[in-house]
Design a protein around this motif. Sequence first.
Motif, short mmCIF file in Angstrom:
data_model
loop_
_atom_site.label_atom_id
_atom_site.label_comp_id
_atom_site.label_asym_id
_atom_site.label_seq_id
_atom_site.Cartn_x
_atom_site.Cartn_y
_atom_site.Cartn_z
N THR A 194 42.71 33.40 45.42
CA THR A 194 42.81 31.96 45.24
C THR A 194 42.01 31.51 44.04
O THR A 194 41.86 30.32 43.83
CB THR A 194 42.28 31.21 46.47
N SER A 195 41.50 32.44 43.27
CA SER A 195 40.66 32.04 42.15
C SER A 195 40.98 32.88 40.94
O SER A 195 41.31 34.06 41.04
CB SER A 195 39.19 32.23 42.52
N THR B 212 40.89 40.95 42.98
CA THR B 212 40.73 40.98 44.42
C THR B 212 42.03 41.12 45.18
O THR B 212 42.03 41.43 46.35
CB THR B 212 40.04 39.70 44.90
N ALA C 113 34.47 26.36 44.58
CA ALA C 113 34.09 27.51 45.39
C ALA C 113 33.38 28.53 44.51
O ALA C 113 33.87 28.94 43.47
CB ALA C 113 35.32 28.12 46.02
N ALA C 114 32.17 28.91 44.92
CA ALA C 114 31.43 29.90 44.16
C ALA C 114 31.98 31.29 44.43
O ALA C 114 31.96 32.17 43.59
CB ALA C 114 29.95 29.84 44.52
N MET C 115 32.44 31.50 45.64
CA MET C 115 32.97 32.81 46.01
C MET C 115 34.25 32.58 46.81
O MET C 115 34.26 32.64 48.02
CB MET C 115 31.92 33.55 46.85
N PRO C 116 35.32 32.23 46.11
CA PRO C 116 36.53 31.85 46.84
C PRO C 116 37.20 33.05 47.50
O PRO C 116 36.87 34.19 47.19
CB PRO C 116 37.42 31.26 45.77
N ARG C 117 38.09 32.74 48.37
CA ARG C 117 38.83 33.80 49.04
C ARG C 117 39.63 34.59 48.01
O ARG C 117 40.08 34.04 47.01
CB ARG C 117 39.80 33.17 50.05
N PRO C 118 39.84 35.87 48.27
CA PRO C 118 40.61 36.67 47.32
C PRO C 118 41.97 36.05 47.06
O PRO C 118 42.60 35.50 47.96
CB PRO C 118 40.76 38.00 48.03
N ARG D 99 38.28 35.87 40.14
CA ARG D 99 38.21 37.16 40.82
C ARG D 99 39.59 37.80 40.77
O ARG D 99 40.28 37.93 41.77
CB ARG D 99 37.77 36.97 42.27
N GLN E 109 41.13 26.10 40.26
CA GLN E 109 41.94 25.87 41.45
C GLN E 109 43.39 26.22 41.13
O GLN E 109 44.23 25.34 40.97
CB GLN E 109 41.83 24.40 41.87
#
Lengths: 727, 514
Positions: free
Chosen positions: B90-91, B97, B83-88, B94, B273
Amino acid sequence: MPLVPSFRIKLDDQILQGLATVGKFDGKNPCLTCATSGGKIFVYDPYSRRDEQDTPKVRYLNINKNITAVASGRLDPNIGRDILLVGTNTDVMAYDVEENRDVFFKEVPDGVNAMVCGRVGTHNQQPLAVVGGSCNITGYDADGEERFWTVTGDNVRAMALADVTGDGSNELLVGSDDYEIRVFANDDAISEVTEAEKVVGLAHLSGSRFGYALENGTVGVYEGRKRKWRIKSKNRVTAFSAFDLTGDGRKEICVGWSNGKLEVRNQETGEVVYKDSFKSPISALLRADYRQDGGGDDMICCSLDGEVRGYKTQGALGGVGSLKDDEFMDENVKEETLVELNQKRQDLLAELKGYERNTRALYNAGVGGETETTGTIPKDTKVNSSLEMNPEEGCGEVVLSTNNDTVIKAAILFSEEIFDEEARFVYFPNPQRVAKVAIKPKKDSAADVAIKVLVSSRTSSTYHVFEVDFRLPRFCMYLPLKALPQVPASSVQVRIAERLVKIAKWIDDAFMLQTSREVDDYSEECGCHMVCLRDSKPLSIRAVNAGDDGCDVVVHCDDMDTCGEVIQDMTKALGLGDVECTADFPYDMERLRETLTRVDEYNALRSRLVTDVADASNTIKHLIIRAEDSRILKDWKTMTRMYGELRDLNRELIREHQKRVENHEALLAALREVNQTIQKAAKLRAGGPKTKMVAACRQAIKVNNVHALFKIIQLGADLAEQTAGFE
Amino acid sequence: MADDEDDPSSREISKCWLAMKALERHDLDECLEHCNAALEKNPYDQQMWYIKTRCLTLKNWIDDTELEEEGVAEVLMDEHATAAMPRPGTSLRRPGTRTQTGMPNQGIRPTTSSGRPTTGFLRPGTSTRPMTNKGGVEGAFRGNRPGTTRPVTTSGRLVRLGTASMLAEPGGPFINVDKLDLRKYAQRPALARVLCDYILHHDRNPKKAVELASLATVNAGFDDWWWKHRLGKGYYQLGLLRDAEKQFKSSIADMPTIDATLQLANVYIRLDQPASAIRVYRAGQTQFPGETSMLLGEARIHDALNDMAAGVALYKNVLQWDATNVEAIACMGAHHFYTDQPEIALRFYRRLLMMGVNNTELWNNLGLCCFYASQYDMTLHCFERALQLADDDNMADVWFNVGQVAIGIGDLNLAEQAFKIAVSVDANHSESFNNMGVLDLRAGKVDQAIANFQTAHELLEFAHEPLYNAALTAFKLGQFQRAFEKVEKALENFPEHEDSLELRRQLVQHFNLL
């Protein structure tokens, strides 16, 4: 009638053909998910939540590989949301978008061509991700375990899950590159239909009725194994689906074409009900309750340049008539209609002229010379057709003849199974009473040939068209011989609980022979010898009376495929259920052994090449960073040197890549060959033994037990297991 | 050994036995001596060869489950993450977030240079993973702390370690892997294993290790977990994460091991992940209950995801199993300190002290805890100790904290002195510049203050304080446009910063009036 979109979205990214799905990745809101260029997938989520303002509506997923299939579904019932499935040339990945987590990641050496997600057959306990590769279909559960495996004749192109038989469990419809549409219930192919081209789209309508699309632009509907209608276009079908847009409770066939046209056709007649058009080829047709406005599902149409339109069931919009047609009437449609009508006018004018000329000629010539000039022919003229074999040319010939001195000037033959272009026009420069047309069916399958014969008197320039229907028998390409020069080394033996007479009768029906004349209930044996006109391979069938147990039928032929066709035809004709056989194919087995060795070699080479490339790419990274570092430090000399090295390494990598590509292709071909051999061996059996054999073969390949594999192919699953116990 | 009977040297103690014993005692140098002597006499002595290989491997062994720092190249050029822009939340990329209600936010708990909240324990990789590509090449070069740089590639560093270990040997490398016929060695499981470890840990040549391991795993019939594990390790070092994942999974399926579990989790961390990694750790915990390395691994991921509450629960769990775990104690201490319980934090830090940890950071933390727990008499003593132990790396931090304390007791002169020393030690100490700016402002040196805020911002782009301070100054000076620009940037770094929001509200009001 033009179709009125209920919503339109313009996305900035391309949507690649057939690579789109709608999934509820958070369990509630449907997201349009499409593959776009550069090995990326984007998820368009119109419902991004308010508490996550910085989350954009379009999110990208990097796959970094050539994406070949996209699907979504509730793969794991324990997770209350959809899982995204992505297939590439080498692997399949199940991905939980919400959690940013792989559910599973599986290597699939022969690639993914098509993918669906759902429950299959009696594997009802859990939904499967069904992956269609080259010559095989594999079903994975949520843990990535293989739960389902079977072989098909060629690359799988289209798949659909539907309850065709009405028994409450889903069957799998599979369209493949060998022109076949198969219906699988569990691992067993319960129905097969042969089409005229590679099957690219399948959609279930209701009951045993389903729609199909072919690579040559043919679209049609089957009811069971009977075709209801079909149409053909010069454009390519790029998207195919079924959706009830009229609101009459019956789904329509929806077709997206390469020229950007969207057509909705009635499933009964194939009539166009609605039309719409896009600026670029249509890449996918999906269904989902996308707007969640309580109006039920929408049909979503995506085009290549990222335009997305949704359509509601048109009845729900308050009747088609109340719409402002002009507003949505496309310029294209107007123009086309105009051209069409003009064409019709031209035709009618020409016809009228012809009639005028005829009457004038008749009027001028008086009563006597009417036959010669007007082109009329005797009323009782008839055209007969028959089939002859031509061993010299190695082909069959359709013989057309008239019953008086009128001649055949030309013939048009229609048969999608036999001719590549579906039809052939033959013109005879010296018209005779009798005309012969060579035909050479590529496969052993029965085919209907519709012939239009242009008949006229010798001198007339006006033709009369006779329509003749002709049925080509399945095994027409086999020429009977008295004796074979040499009995083929390979054979398959089957025990059948049927009387000898019946078998003799079947031989007669299938091969157009008269063997049953000399056969009665007390005969010891019967049989025939034939040679195939295509490759002049001999084929011999012999049935021996085995008393109360029925008969032993032995088919001798070096071609495993042909033996399979013969056995299949026999089982069908005699209505046999389970058939087990003893197969002895020394040549094929030898080839299979070689192929399996090759597969091992290719695999070993592949893993070595992969590590080489990984190593080289690490070096490349290193060089780039060094070069950039020098650039920042303005150390031009080092930078130039680094970039020079980089160029050399890059060239080397490209060469390596070429090697990898070749190796991969060879591996694919070898794997295909293995699968095809299993498929052929399966065809030598029917019913339970067939299914068991395929499953046993898969098991043997998985544990890499070549010896067991040969045993299974030779004796079938049950016997092989027993003999294995003794060893 | 039967031959030794005829050998006159057999009356002495067998060299082989001596070498074995030395190896058991982990007296590697002695072991090497014995091996070298024996191999000089008979280069084909297999048992000595075996022992020497083991010995050299052990000498260069690094616990690679903990070594997890990405190189510049990986940061810049790898796109392993799906994911380039995963959900807040979950990465790992970021971190800012997810904000937890009830947990200290950015305003209270400081962040590292990469924008992640400090956790109380400096660990490789996890605390320094940068944001994606922020700042381009220059940004990627920037290391852990301002002014340091990160390795070019992960494997490159391993290679460097490998060459270093080779240079240290007299008479060239012991085993020239490129000249070996790996096929032959793969047939002999015992020798192949030591050779494989030697290639991985001494030569640092994952490519060759993978070659050997794949040959050996074929010979073992694909059901030897050990070879699969080594294959996975090799693939991981080569950056073939998916292959590594497959091998580790297969290895765990054959035989669950702690090492393979930790490595598999590392693969998922590299793939960005965290949810998968947490699952791996949890699965591992059912196999190996009470294995603190897995608990810690999971806790670290929670920390990295800014989910402090879950992390703290795990640290507590770790301490139940292993009461002397430094990392867990330190993290608990930091947690309590930043949740306004300096007295409890003090107890954790004292526990560390009792365990024999004696370094600048600990004394520094003790000093701060004492100060906030109102034990003023101890505070300066602690800082003194910290300064005694400090080197150039961490002295600036100590002086900065001395300055903090000085501000707290109102001794602004001392504070300014402290910050100046901090800056003189480490010219990149952003926080000190910021605080100096505030002091300058109080003293009426506006221009200098603005310059200091600017420097502080340039040195630490993720901090919101210098930006807010600059904005406030500009606002008071009447430079509304400038103030607005700065406050916008501050909010970019810390969206919930109340003071910035208030300032922006006022500015917007002003603009509306105009």
